[in-house]
Design an enzyme around this catalytic site. Sequence first.
Site, mmCIF file in Angstrom:
data_model
loop_
_atom_site.group_PDB
_atom_site.id
_atom_site.type_symbol
_atom_site.label_atom_id
_atom_site.label_comp_id
_atom_site.label_asym_id
_atom_site.label_seq_id
_atom_site.Cartn_x
_atom_site.Cartn_y
_atom_site.Cartn_z
ATOM 1 N N HIS A 110 0.377 7.174 -3.829
ATOM 2 C CA HIS A 110 -0.759 6.776 -4.243
ATOM 3 C C HIS A 110 -1.464 8.988 -3.948
ATOM 4 O O HIS A 110 -0.943 9.977 -3.140
ATOM 5 C CB HIS A 110 -2.042 6.430 -2.803
ATOM 6 C CG HIS A 110 -1.747 5.156 -2.619
ATOM 7 N ND1 HIS A 110 -1.022 4.862 -4.012
ATOM 8 C CD2 HIS A 110 -2.060 4.146 -2.089
ATOM 9 C CE1 HIS A 110 -1.013 3.104 -3.463
ATOM 10 N NE2 HIS A 110 -1.095 2.843 -2.455
ATOM 11 N N LYS A 118 -12.015 0.112 4.286
ATOM 12 C CA LYS A 118 -10.845 1.023 4.680
ATOM 13 C C LYS A 118 -10.440 2.173 5.021
ATOM 14 O O LYS A 118 -10.800 2.940 5.915
ATOM 15 C CB LYS A 118 -9.586 -0.310 4.435
ATOM 16 C CG LYS A 118 -9.612 -1.838 4.622
ATOM 17 C CD LYS A 118 -7.969 -2.020 4.483
ATOM 18 C CE LYS A 118 -7.948 -3.485 3.436
ATOM 19 N NZ LYS A 118 -6.512 -3.738 2.803
ATOM 20 N N SER A 151 9.901 -20.778 1.739
ATOM 21 C CA SER A 151 11.422 -19.807 2.188
ATOM 22 C C SER A 151 11.996 -20.592 2.851
ATOM 23 O O SER A 151 13.380 -19.695 3.333
ATOM 24 C CB SER A 151 10.861 -17.907 1.528
ATOM 25 O OG SER A 151 10.583 -17.917 0.842
ATOM 26 N N ARG A 158 -5.926 -3.676 12.528
ATOM 27 C CA ARG A 158 -6.114 -2.620 12.736
ATOM 28 C C ARG A 158 -7.410 -2.095 13.061
ATOM 29 O O ARG A 158 -7.302 -1.330 14.052
ATOM 30 C CB ARG A 158 -5.839 -2.042 11.190
ATOM 31 C CG ARG A 158 -5.016 -2.066 10.606
ATOM 32 C CD ARG A 158 -5.506 -1.936 9.577
ATOM 33 N NE ARG A 158 -4.375 -1.514 8.529
ATOM 34 C CZ ARG A 158 -4.351 -1.368 7.035
ATOM 35 N NH1 ARG A 158 -5.155 -1.711 5.832
ATOM 36 N NH2 ARG A 158 -3.073 -1.939 6.241
ATOM 37 N N CYS A 200 -2.155 2.587 3.232
ATOM 38 C CA CYS A 200 -1.613 3.133 2.457
ATOM 39 C C CYS A 200 -2.362 4.335 1.921
ATOM 40 O O CYS A 200 -1.784 5.510 2.506
ATOM 41 C CB CYS A 200 -0.362 2.415 1.419
ATOM 42 S SG CYS A 200 -1.472 1.699 0.432
ATOM 43 N N VAL A 216 6.535 -5.239 1.527
ATOM 44 C CA VAL A 216 6.255 -4.879 2.227
ATOM 45 C C VAL A 216 7.601 -5.370 2.792
ATOM 46 O O VAL A 216 8.753 -4.580 3.936
ATOM 47 C CB VAL A 216 5.167 -4.043 3.109
ATOM 48 C CG1 VAL A 216 4.699 -4.246 4.900
ATOM 49 C CG2 VAL A 216 4.282 -3.913 2.353
ATOM 50 N N GLN A 218 -4.334 5.339 -6.967
ATOM 51 C CA GLN A 218 -2.949 4.953 -6.302
ATOM 52 C C GLN A 218 -1.857 3.454 -7.290
ATOM 53 O O GLN A 218 -2.685 3.362 -8.033
ATOM 54 C CB GLN A 218 -4.092 3.710 -5.539
ATOM 55 C CG GLN A 218 -4.806 4.012 -4.334
ATOM 56 C CD GLN A 218 -5.534 3.085 -3.635
ATOM 57 O OE1 GLN A 218 -6.431 3.344 -2.800
ATOM 58 N NE2 GLN A 218 -4.558 2.234 -2.627
ATOM 59 N N GLY A 256 1.028 -0.557 -4.701
ATOM 60 C CA GLY A 256 -0.046 -1.305 -3.490
ATOM 61 C C GLY A 256 -0.141 -2.705 -3.755
ATOM 62 O O GLY A 256 -0.736 -2.646 -2.655
ATOM 63 N N THR A 288 10.019 -11.675 2.704
ATOM 64 C CA THR A 288 10.294 -11.651 1.320
ATOM 65 C C THR A 288 8.674 -10.476 0.312
ATOM 66 O O THR A 288 9.647 -10.868 -0.608
ATOM 67 C CB THR A 288 10.354 -13.871 1.149
ATOM 68 O OG1 THR A 288 9.014 -14.132 1.705
ATOM 69 C CG2 THR A 288 11.504 -13.834 1.414
ATOM 70 N N GLY A 289 8.625 -10.775 1.216
ATOM 71 C CA GLY A 289 7.226 -9.750 0.313
ATOM 72 C C GLY A 289 7.514 -8.008 0.089
ATOM 73 O O GLY A 289 8.441 -8.089 0.679
#
Lengths: 380, 380, 380, 380
Positions: A257, A220, A55, A124, A163, A30, A190, A194, A27-28
């Site tokens: 970006h 990051k 949700s 990551r 991103c 992304v 950006q 984002g 639902t977000g």
Amino acid sequence: MTETLALPADAPAKRSDRIPVAVLGATGSVGQRFVQLLEAHPWFRLHEVVASDRSAGKRYADAADWRLDSILPAEASAMTVKQLGARLESRLLFSGLDSSVAGEAEEEYANAGCVVVSNSRNHRMDADVPLLIPEINAEHLGAIEQQRRRRGGRGCIVTNPNCSVIGLAMAVAPIERDFGIEQIHVTTMQAISGAGYNGVASYAILDNVIPYIGGGEEEKIESEPRKILGRWSGDRFEPAPMTISAHVNRVPVIDGHLMTISLRLRGAAAAASAAGRRAGAPAPTLEAIREAIETFRGEPQELGLPSAPKQPIHYLDAPDRPQPRLDRDREQGMSVSVGRLRRCPILHYRMVALVHNTIRGAAGAALLNAELLEAKGLLR
Amino acid sequence: MTETLALPADAPAKRSDRIPVAVLGATGSVGQRFVQLLEAHPWFRLHEVVASDRSAGKRYADAADWRLDSILPAEASAMTVKQLGARLESRLLFSGLDSSVAGEAEEEYANAGCVVVSNSRNHRMDADVPLLIPEINAEHLGAIEQQRRRRGGRGCIVTNPNCSVIGLAMAVAPIERDFGIEQIHVTTMQAISGAGYNGVASYAILDNVIPYIGGGEEEKIESEPRKILGRWSGDRFEPAPMTISAHVNRVPVIDGHLMTISLRLRGAAAAASAAGRRAGAPAPTLEAIREAIETFRGEPQELGLPSAPKQPIHYLDAPDRPQPRLDRDREQGMSVSVGRLRRCPILHYRMVALVHNTIRGAAGAALLNAELLEAKGLLR
Amino acid sequence: MTETLALPADAPAKRSDRIPVAVLGATGSVGQRFVQLLEAHPWFRLHEVVASDRSAGKRYADAADWRLDSILPAEASAMTVKQLGARLESRLLFSGLDSSVAGEAEEEYANAGCVVVSNSRNHRMDADVPLLIPEINAEHLGAIEQQRRRRGGRGCIVTNPNCSVIGLAMAVAPIERDFGIEQIHVTTMQAISGAGYNGVASYAILDNVIPYIGGGEEEKIESEPRKILGRWSGDRFEPAPMTISAHVNRVPVIDGHLMTISLRLRGAAAAASAAGRRAGAPAPTLEAIREAIETFRGEPQELGLPSAPKQPIHYLDAPDRPQPRLDRDREQGMSVSVGRLRRCPILHYRMVALVHNTIRGAAGAALLNAELLEAKGLLR
Amino acid sequence: MTETLALPADAPAKRSDRIPVAVLGATGSVGQRFVQLLEAHPWFRLHEVVASDRSAGKRYADAADWRLDSILPAEASAMTVKQLGARLESRLLFSGLDSSVAGEAEEEYANAGCVVVSNSRNHRMDADVPLLIPEINAEHLGAIEQQRRRRGGRGCIVTNPNCSVIGLAMAVAPIERDFGIEQIHVTTMQAISGAGYNGVASYAILDNVIPYIGGGEEEKIESEPRKILGRWSGDRFEPAPMTISAHVNRVPVIDGHLMTISLRLRGAAAAASAAGRRAGAPAPTLEAIREAIETFRGEPQELGLPSAPKQPIHYLDAPDRPQPRLDRDREQGMSVSVGRLRRCPILHYRMVALVHNTIRGAAGAALLNAELLEAKGLLR
């Protein structure tokens, strides 16, 4: 309007032949991009949508406040949202989960045998998790074997970078590959998307720039590219020996970006470059750098992956390009654009780069990662 | 709304006691700011408005398409615009002329005995013309004597820097003064007002950033600060021994140029800094840099010039400041704001700076220059 | 930057002479405007800041995420936030409470003897609560006597209208007063600040317009003006006999609600107008309407209240005015601007109006209301 | 990114089979849209680009400052711009000429036998020139015969309406067709692209709304729909018997004109509606109006014209739609969107409508007109 990714000529005709997938955090912002991009995907079909307590149990159309400028696909619309943590029928999971829950949830699904292709930041930098950009470091997939040994099963996590990092890493990869980079100085501008749909209040950003982004954005950008541009030695990731300095800014732009980049070459190339500047000697010319950028290709292009851009990096000649609104959608948002390559009076070279942060920089990146996994037989 | 500059307690009560001045290029965007800021000025009064052929002979209210968010002053409104080149009654001239005509026109007025305080770029780098920021290089006024000898009269030209340069030079001046700077790497995000009212089409900049500004913007930023931060030796300007690399961008912001700055110290300070980073030694700490910034004062503050900000540089603690909309109007737009001072992994330090480009960066800068001239007796 | 309200010449020199006041909901967007406008107020001084549980007990500087473009006043900064519902030392309370809590809290304070001057919507339509715009309906204060009888004490609630309603009511009041209005058709284009700092996501409004505002915005605009323009009969409010149709829109503007208005006169004036249009007869000419607008004054002007604009409505001649960015700050944001008065082919007249929604349309409106109360002896 | 118009399944495979066309005013903003939309058109192929003196003789890529977010088509890029007035090889001409030159130039080409399909305003109200919206008034093409008689040849001019008018006329056409409309009150919020690339300065529109558009915009909106919704009697156009009142505004939106519309029915429908409102009687319900909107189709749909949207008007249920950014690209920008249909307290009904001003409202409209001409055999 963002076009959906193009179907190759040999796309499977029947939806039922495609690999069923689930979207975590559907639902977000992304998650919605995943749903959008999966609609016409030739290899994958959306089978399950998964989200948090609030949700779960609702129809997707009701749970998601659909904000993209394409119409919510009818099939997704009617799906019932499953609860995060529930046992899923799909084995391939795309994760757009918020980092507050992604860490644990992704770990559990991977341990249960799922292939989790994640856009979240939590894993990551894990020691055996690929931080994958298929054009750059497809060989990092070697880490999956080790990861699977650790988990004792066929599950694994594969992540895509932040991103901004995708734009930066793509823009410098050809230079790193051909000449070696020692230092990168980057200032990003950006887009608001984002931060998610409600991430930036309009009162905060209209007629304004905010020289800061929370959540460790600069950290990051200063660390992820080193892993990406480094190598998998067979049992560990060896980061590229470069130093990065990042200033980040939020600007009133919807998507895309933009970043200014200065960089210093390392070792012999650097020496040649320094000599070249003083003495007019013929080492790393701007033309050579540019050619490296324009001819840059990787496995997605060789394999003809469905989401792969034909040309991963578009070099633009006009002195005032790339620009977010005009260039973000090149090759359905999957190409990075670069321009204004010139000498830097302090480091060696400088240039401008642009990435569509929610396509190439997020959902599209994960999709391409999954396509590479499939092409390499790693989804089986 | 931009407040007009505050009147000091001892402002001359009567308008007739104030020095009559002319504004060249009075109908343009910088010219309008001059007219606005002069309305309540305690030392100067607007006496003549001068513009090109097209406007000459018209009432100022008709010739100028007034675009500021304060009301066009009644006195200015009724003035008849004089033709550029006409003999003027005022001796002090503020020039907001377009660079296409400023070069010759300013030269002629200076040769005719006028004191031309200019915002135009044409004479900024002339060998005997001060490129003045009163807090930084008031001693550059020494060049006027030589300039007057050359002209054979009492006329002269004094210029202020490019709008971005003023922000950059102010932000780094305390560091240069106390520690010495070898390299500056700057990326600007500049407001649309810097291009004049019609300079940037809305179609070009809405939902966008343009990574380029014409007219040699980057070159100015890479050269002007060296003159500003250098010294007047008595017969020539000796530029500061530093190298600057500038990337410029146009962003959808009305007023206020924001910039990210990284810098390397030179000589002993640099060595100490490098040592300090490695060994934890107590040389140029962030606190020391910050104190230099916060305690920075110059002649405008000592002399109590009417347009001088009490504190030339505001250091802001919040992690996401300065921001154009929230901070550009500090001290009526005459203060520069700085924040986010921290170590740079490539150069030594980095930070963010902001300047109101049409006040401190243009018309307000020229006004302050003229006030310094008056305070030093150089208008007589 | 919004200037603080000007001090009249005879402002009390000493802060201690001023009436102590509390601000309810002090950390919100309207609350912050109260704190800002009270800083230099000649009659009132901020004595207490009050907010909900989450903020209670904190320093105001920590509890409020200060977002205005002036600096947070030092005195307010250091105050400890009191809990909503706590017994207060001040008797005059300004309320910027969210409507979810305002109803009950304001009622309790009024019953406890406080004078609550509220910007919240909860009590606006109450049978004995004035919905006050001092220039228009100062005589509505007559309702306070009845309200106090009901409460059995000296406490009362006085409200100001919805931000758009203030602009609309002010713009049409002179026409209603002189000619009588039967119908008003209005389309608003409202600034994002009207929704509070986090009310409108940038992703929702950049490069966009939203043709809807929640919370019954259209209903308020269709009902509140009837109470405002009506009369207090001595024991009840008699609404003005007019019908209003409102379409509302949210636009990407920081401050300033712009609206297009068409209206039909009633009774004799309407007949004359209709005749006039057909026969060229001299009844309600545009000049007469305009004169009514420009000469409109009310008690705030007669009494010289500190926050009163000299001219409540500015009529602008330029064909493209008023505009939010250029005109919202007229008279420190306390004047409404009107332009483009012309015939309407369907109703009788049409025009454009603008109000600064967070000053004249919110905190400044409440302040002016309190000033009228004080001037009328109703705070004792 | 705006998708190019979709190719129908039976599109001619070979470019050489398509009808050659010229674009007049090819370097302007409407001209560029023509070039973009023609790239993949199944019936037409771009053969000549024509512009004024300044561009004539240059390569199109050099003459046009290409500003669309798709890539300049290669074939167009290499064409040499022909001078306006030159004899052309194509017989079908699309005109995006500026109104300062369109009047005469279009007349000359039509008299010389060309079919000029124009977006310019000059000939829209001519007595024998169709002001065409194919879904609404395809029968107006009857005027061409008379026009050809006047010209003594096969040439003619066919025009499309002003960009706002197309949105308005489409939105009300189903209601006019089924019930009859007496009055329309409309307030527009128009995108900056409507003014051409350099039409609106960013300094004028950022954080702002301009309640005015020059060039007689309101007059066009008040007159053109009457011709469009009227009928061709066989020898003259009889305008629809309705009155329109328009307020126009420019808003900071890239593409998409949004408008609020109130309308009164005429005659019997009006009586029924009035009765219905008073007595609860079942005449023109909101459901009936809505059904008229949703089932509205015209010749383009019946004929399956390549640029025809499947559904000319999309009715949106969400209370806050349509919105420019989210809905302008429906059906490649060729559909009009409508929402918020409800009763109006003054007129009978009200609603919100949106049109993509540079596609359906300009170049796409002309293309659809030409397709209708071809389908009707009028290009021969």
